[in-house]
Design a protein around this motif. Structure first.
Motif, short mmCIF file in Angstrom:
data_model
loop_
_atom_site.label_atom_id
_atom_site.label_comp_id
_atom_site.label_asym_id
_atom_site.label_seq_id
_atom_site.Cartn_x
_atom_site.Cartn_y
_atom_site.Cartn_z
N ALA A 1 -7.12 14.21 -11.24
CA ALA A 1 -6.22 13.18 -11.77
C ALA A 1 -4.89 13.21 -11.03
CB ALA A 1 -6.00 13.40 -13.27
N THR A 2 -4.39 14.42 -10.75
CA THR A 2 -3.11 14.56 -10.06
C THR A 2 -3.24 14.13 -8.60
OG1 THR A 2 -2.73 16.48 -11.48
CG2 THR A 2 -1.18 16.12 -9.68
N MET A 3 -4.31 14.57 -7.93
CA MET A 3 -4.47 14.23 -6.51
C MET A 3 -4.65 12.72 -6.32
SD MET A 3 -6.47 17.34 -4.63
CE MET A 3 -7.93 17.48 -5.67
N SER A 4 -5.34 12.07 -7.23
CA SER A 4 -5.50 10.62 -7.11
C SER A 4 -4.18 9.91 -7.36
CB SER A 4 -6.58 10.11 -8.07
OG SER A 4 -6.25 10.38 -9.41
N GLN A 5 -3.33 10.48 -8.23
CA GLN A 5 -2.00 9.91 -8.44
C GLN A 5 -1.13 10.03 -7.19
OE1 GLN A 5 -0.65 8.09 -11.05
NE2 GLN A 5 -2.80 8.03 -11.64
N ASP A 6 -1.31 11.13 -6.45
CA ASP A 6 -0.60 11.26 -5.16
C ASP A 6 -0.94 10.07 -4.25
OD1 ASP A 6 0.43 13.74 -5.92
OD2 ASP A 6 -1.05 14.89 -4.76
N VAL A 7 -2.23 9.74 -4.19
CA VAL A 7 -2.67 8.66 -3.30
C VAL A 7 -2.16 7.31 -3.82
CG1 VAL A 7 -4.65 7.52 -2.23
CG2 VAL A 7 -4.70 10.00 -2.62
N LEU A 8 -2.21 7.11 -5.12
CA LEU A 8 -1.68 5.86 -5.68
C LEU A 8 -0.18 5.73 -5.43
CD1 LEU A 8 -3.68 5.67 -9.03
CD2 LEU A 8 -3.74 3.99 -7.17
N ALA A 9 0.54 6.84 -5.48
CA ALA A 9 1.97 6.80 -5.17
C ALA A 9 2.19 6.37 -3.71
CB ALA A 9 2.61 8.16 -5.43
N LEU A 10 1.28 6.80 -2.83
CA LEU A 10 1.37 6.37 -1.43
C LEU A 10 1.06 4.88 -1.29
CD1 LEU A 10 1.84 7.18 1.53
CD2 LEU A 10 -0.61 7.69 1.68
N PHE A 11 0.08 4.40 -2.07
CA PHE A 11 -0.18 2.95 -2.11
C PHE A 11 1.13 2.20 -2.38
CE2 PHE A 11 -4.87 1.87 -3.17
CZ PHE A 11 -5.35 2.88 -2.36
N ASP A 12 1.83 2.64 -3.41
CA ASP A 12 3.07 1.96 -3.80
C ASP A 12 4.12 2.07 -2.71
OD1 ASP A 12 1.86 1.32 -6.21
OD2 ASP A 12 2.75 3.01 -7.28
N LYS A 13 4.24 3.24 -2.11
CA LYS A 13 5.22 3.45 -1.04
C LYS A 13 4.97 2.53 0.14
CE LYS A 13 6.74 7.13 2.15
NZ LYS A 13 6.60 8.58 2.46
N LEU A 14 3.69 2.30 0.45
CA LEU A 14 3.31 1.47 1.60
C LEU A 14 3.06 0.02 1.21
CD1 LEU A 14 0.87 3.94 3.43
CD2 LEU A 14 3.30 3.52 3.90
N SER A 15 3.39 -0.35 -0.03
CA SER A 15 3.21 -1.72 -0.53
C SER A 15 1.76 -2.18 -0.42
CB SER A 15 4.14 -2.69 0.22
OG SER A 15 5.49 -2.33 0.05
N ILE A 16 0.83 -1.27 -0.73
CA ILE A 16 -0.59 -1.60 -0.75
C ILE A 16 -0.98 -1.95 -2.17
CG2 ILE A 16 -2.93 -0.71 -0.41
CD1 ILE A 16 -1.79 1.12 1.77
N THR A 17 -1.27 -3.23 -2.40
CA THR A 17 -1.69 -3.66 -3.74
C THR A 17 -3.13 -3.27 -4.01
OG1 THR A 17 -0.21 -5.55 -3.53
CG2 THR A 17 -1.86 -5.64 -5.27
N GLN A 18 -4.01 -3.54 -3.03
CA GLN A 18 -5.43 -3.20 -3.12
C GLN A 18 -5.89 -2.65 -1.78
OE1 GLN A 18 -7.16 -7.03 -4.38
NE2 GLN A 18 -7.76 -6.00 -6.27
N ALA A 19 -6.92 -1.82 -1.83
CA ALA A 19 -7.44 -1.24 -0.60
C ALA A 19 -8.93 -0.97 -0.72
CB ALA A 19 -6.72 0.07 -0.26
N HIS A 20 -9.58 -0.90 0.43
CA HIS A 20 -10.89 -0.27 0.52
C HIS A 20 -10.61 1.23 0.57
CE1 HIS A 20 -12.77 -4.14 1.42
NE2 HIS A 20 -11.82 -4.34 2.33
N VAL A 21 -11.32 2.03 -0.24
CA VAL A 21 -11.04 3.46 -0.32
C VAL A 21 -12.28 4.24 0.09
CG1 VAL A 21 -10.36 5.36 -1.83
CG2 VAL A 21 -9.35 3.09 -2.15
N LEU A 22 -12.09 5.17 1.02
CA LEU A 22 -13.18 6.01 1.52
C LEU A 22 -12.78 7.47 1.35
CD1 LEU A 22 -14.97 5.64 4.98
CD2 LEU A 22 -14.21 7.85 4.14
N GLY A 23 -13.68 8.27 0.79
CA GLY A 23 -13.41 9.69 0.66
C GLY A 23 -14.65 10.51 0.98
N HIS A 24 -14.44 11.63 1.69
CA HIS A 24 -15.54 12.53 2.02
C HIS A 24 -15.41 13.83 1.23
CE1 HIS A 24 -17.16 15.96 4.52
NE2 HIS A 24 -18.23 15.24 4.33
N SER A 25 -16.53 14.29 0.65
CA SER A 25 -16.60 15.58 -0.04
C SER A 25 -15.54 15.65 -1.14
CB SER A 25 -16.46 16.71 0.99
OG SER A 25 -16.86 17.94 0.45
N MET A 26 -14.64 16.64 -1.12
CA MET A 26 -13.59 16.69 -2.13
C MET A 26 -12.81 15.39 -2.16
SD MET A 26 -10.29 19.27 -2.32
CE MET A 26 -9.44 18.43 -0.96
#
Length: 268
Positions: free
Chosen positions: A71-96
């Motif tokens: 939950a915390t790590m995904s919030q880190d990424v969402l905070a980066l979305f906001d910082k970079l003005s990304i409203t929506q994205a294609h999201v890719l993740g490997h393993s962890m």
């Protein structure tokens, strides 16, 4: 969601060479990885869209923290979305990083146009990195002056040359000209129970989902597919031949093409 503090993630960003208005792609690495591992893929994908690869907390050049909950790590990424003005994205993740991506998609589905998961299922895994932890601690204790010395230290615990080369991407020279670890090894080890645990969020993610698995990997076996489909009911599961868990490194062209075709099919 979580009320834990987010960290300011380091990231790599490449602007689109072709369609500046296309939806960006955000890439999330796996355990002991970093954004740097994905440079060749980013160059391929930037031909058609803006691409961003993150360094998760305790990895790459990002800050260290004891909290390794999804939950915390995904919030880190969402905070980066906001910082970079990304409203929506294609999201890719490997393993962890795939579990981080699943968590993000469940917690903020309105931000995720498509989800691509590389060789991981939303299940609890067994402990399986004791040799890696021991090898990296040995390097830290041994204070190698060059990469050959570092490899010799890693080899005391890890036989696989390819695994040692991957682990060596976490080495960086310090002020004393010694090769040290740039990752938060102790924080990762303390948070390992969370890392092998379930992704965050409740209920399924209903959006377009691609799960790529390696034919020679044991991370997404057929017996795990029912559990996977409970969380990702719309997932299309594609098996890459002659690939194990590191399918993006072992079959890079097939991996790149599968991701690109999936994203293009669902591009707004």
């Amino acid at each position: 969601m979580t009320d834990a503090a987010t960290v300011d993630l380091h990231y790599l960003e490449m602007d689109s060479e072709g369609a500046p208005d296309s939806t960006p792609l955000v890439v999330i690495h796996g355990l002991m990885g970093s954004a740097d591992n994905w440079r060749s893929h980013l160059k391929a994908w930037q031909r058609s869209r803006r691409v961003i690869a993150v360094d998760l907390r305790n990895h790459g050049r990002s800050p260290h923290s004891d909290d390794m909950r999804y939950a915390t790590m995904s919030q880190d990424v969402l905070a980066l979305f906001d910082k970079l003005s990304i409203t929506q994205a294609h999201v890719l993740g490997h393993s962890m990083g795939g579990k981080v991506a699943i968590s993000l998609a469940r917690l903020a589905p309105e931000r995720v146009v498509t989800l691509t998961v590389g060789d991981i299922a939303p299940v609890v895994y067994q402990h399986g990195h004791d040799d890696v932890f021991a090898a990296l601690k040995r390097v830290r204790e041994g204070q190698p002056k060059n990469r050959r010395e570092a490899d010799d230290l890693l080899a005391e615990h890890v036989d696989s040359r390819s695994t040692r080369l991957f682990l060596a991407t976490n080495l960086a020279r310090n002020e004393e000209d010694i090769l040290g670890l740039r990752i938060g090894l102790d924080e990762i080890q303390r948070g390992y129970g969370d890392i092998i645990g379930l992704p965050a969020g409740d209920g399924p993610f209903e959006g377009p989902t691609l799960v790529l698995r390696g034919a020679e990997s044991h991370y997404v076996t057929d017996d795990l597919l029912p559990a996977l489909r409970e969380v990702l009911p719309g997932a299309r599961v594609v098996t890459l031949k002659n690939a194990g868990h590191w399918l993006h490194a072992e079959q890079p062209e097939a991996f790149q093409q599968a991701v690109e075709a999936f994203i293009e099919h669902h591009e707004h």
